[in-house]
Design an enzyme around this catalytic site. Sequence first.
Site, PDB file in Angstrom:
ATOM      1  N   SER A 114       0.818  -1.200   0.000  1.00 42.42           N
ATOM      2  CA  SER A 114       0.000   0.000   0.000  1.00 42.42           C
ATOM      3  C   SER A 114       0.863   1.265   0.000  1.00 42.42           C
ATOM      4  O   SER A 114       1.649   1.480  -0.919  1.00 42.42           O
ATOM      5  CB  SER A 114      -0.955  -0.041   1.206  1.00 42.42           C
ATOM      6  OG  SER A 114      -1.981   0.903   1.064  1.00 42.42           O
TER       7      SER A 114
ATOM      8  N   HIS B 167      -4.637  -5.771  -1.418  1.00 47.20           N
ATOM      9  CA  HIS B 167      -5.305  -5.618  -0.122  1.00 47.20           C
ATOM     10  C   HIS B 167      -6.271  -6.787   0.105  1.00 47.20           C
ATOM     11  O   HIS B 167      -7.481  -6.607   0.291  1.00 47.20           O
ATOM     12  CB  HIS B 167      -6.046  -4.284  -0.074  1.00 47.20           C
ATOM     13  CG  HIS B 167      -5.148  -3.103   0.056  1.00 47.20           C
ATOM     14  ND1 HIS B 167      -4.332  -2.674  -0.977  1.00 47.20           N
ATOM     15  CD2 HIS B 167      -4.930  -2.254   1.089  1.00 47.20           C
ATOM     16  CE1 HIS B 167      -3.663  -1.593  -0.572  1.00 47.20           C
ATOM     17  NE2 HIS B 167      -4.002  -1.319   0.678  1.00 47.20           N
TER      18      HIS B 167
ATOM     19  N   GLU C  38      -1.829  -2.978  -7.994  1.00 44.53           N
ATOM     20  CA  GLU C  38      -3.000  -3.346  -7.191  1.00 44.53           C
ATOM     21  C   GLU C  38      -3.585  -2.061  -6.625  1.00 44.53           C
ATOM     22  O   GLU C  38      -2.927  -1.025  -6.604  1.00 44.53           O
ATOM     23  CB  GLU C  38      -2.614  -4.308  -6.061  1.00 44.53           C
ATOM     24  CG  GLU C  38      -1.629  -3.758  -5.035  1.00 44.53           C
ATOM     25  CD  GLU C  38      -2.260  -2.922  -3.922  1.00 44.53           C
ATOM     26  OE1 GLU C  38      -3.468  -3.103  -3.636  1.00 44.53           O
ATOM     27  OE2 GLU C  38      -1.560  -2.063  -3.361  1.00 44.53           O
TER      28      GLU C  38
END
Length: 377
Positions: free
Chosen positions: A166, A347, A277
């Site tokens: 992230s 995630h 992602e």
Amino acid sequence: MHSADGTCCAHGHEHPHGHDHAQEPSHAAAHGHGAAHSHDHDHEHGHAHAADGRCCGHAHDQGPRHIYIYSPAGAVRDKAGFKRGVRRLEAMGHQVEIDADALSSHQRFAGDDATRLAAIERAAASGADLALPTRGGYGLTRILPGIKYKAVAKAIAGGTRFVGLSDFTALSLALLARTGATTWAGPLLVHDFGRPDDEGGVDDIMLDCFNDLLSGQGEGAGWQMPKIGLREDGKPAVKDFYISGGATLWGGNLAVLVSLLGTPYFPQIQGGILFLEDVGEHPYRVERMLTQLLHAGVLARQKAIVFGQFSEFKLSSHDKGFKLQTVIDWLRSQVKCPVLQGLPYGHVPTKVMLPVGAPVSLSVEGRDALIYWGHVH
């Protein structure tokens, strides 16, 4: 899309190029002996973890490791998850060292900018085997100018693996741009190791890949791409291909990556393999970010683009059929390189570990895909 239908963490064995994988559909690239690769390279891919997460029988017990927990981005709000994650790592036998400011809080951040910069410095100076952030969120991009990149790169060269997900993408890519150092796309403490038992606890495949990294056994990640995305004639959207070693693997969170464009912290990768992602981003926003990368010339410079998991977004009645697959199909019409999907990373609980900045090879046969970094040719 996030079942790891065929996730694998290959490890530890000779990889003499030209393998004959004959595979059962349910096992996908759970690796080692399946998929009939007709390419001229004999991969004898070692072990892997099957899609149900069971271990291949490989011994992961390599002794305890020193894991340094620090908070370079968002403040930890889930204290129970934090404690659960630490307990689980300790129960695995590891020595867990918690940074003095791991639970600090300033606005939405884990301490002010100076506090978080100091935490990164302590992580680099810790001598740990692995530096693991508590969580992502937001906060790293604003402190990129203050990071002592040479010190972090020196720690990495000395054996400390920096791992994360992230917002960690900002640190990972900035390190790559400034020093060429390799970091690892992987789990976070609270999100992954602190996951409650009633939500499934620690994911087996993620844990196997994590253990492979700690023991130095990991060599690759394989998966089976989803059936969606077939051409109208029923054939795969991606033809079989093989990219021999030397392609730089890079990427991470799409929104964070795009936020670095035009800065000194965006790696200039030629002939790379870009994986992406994101979480909570509607497909039109995903397309808008991809369009920016396209117009900036970044995508044209890659040998392949790999979609991981794009999770937790909601479509609306206004979309009229516009969805994530629409975006992937559109991207395939815009670039010459292969666009893969289904990589078990993002995630989501089930995720592989990926070496950001490392030279890799990539092969696709049918729906079976394999990224390999064990040794490059």
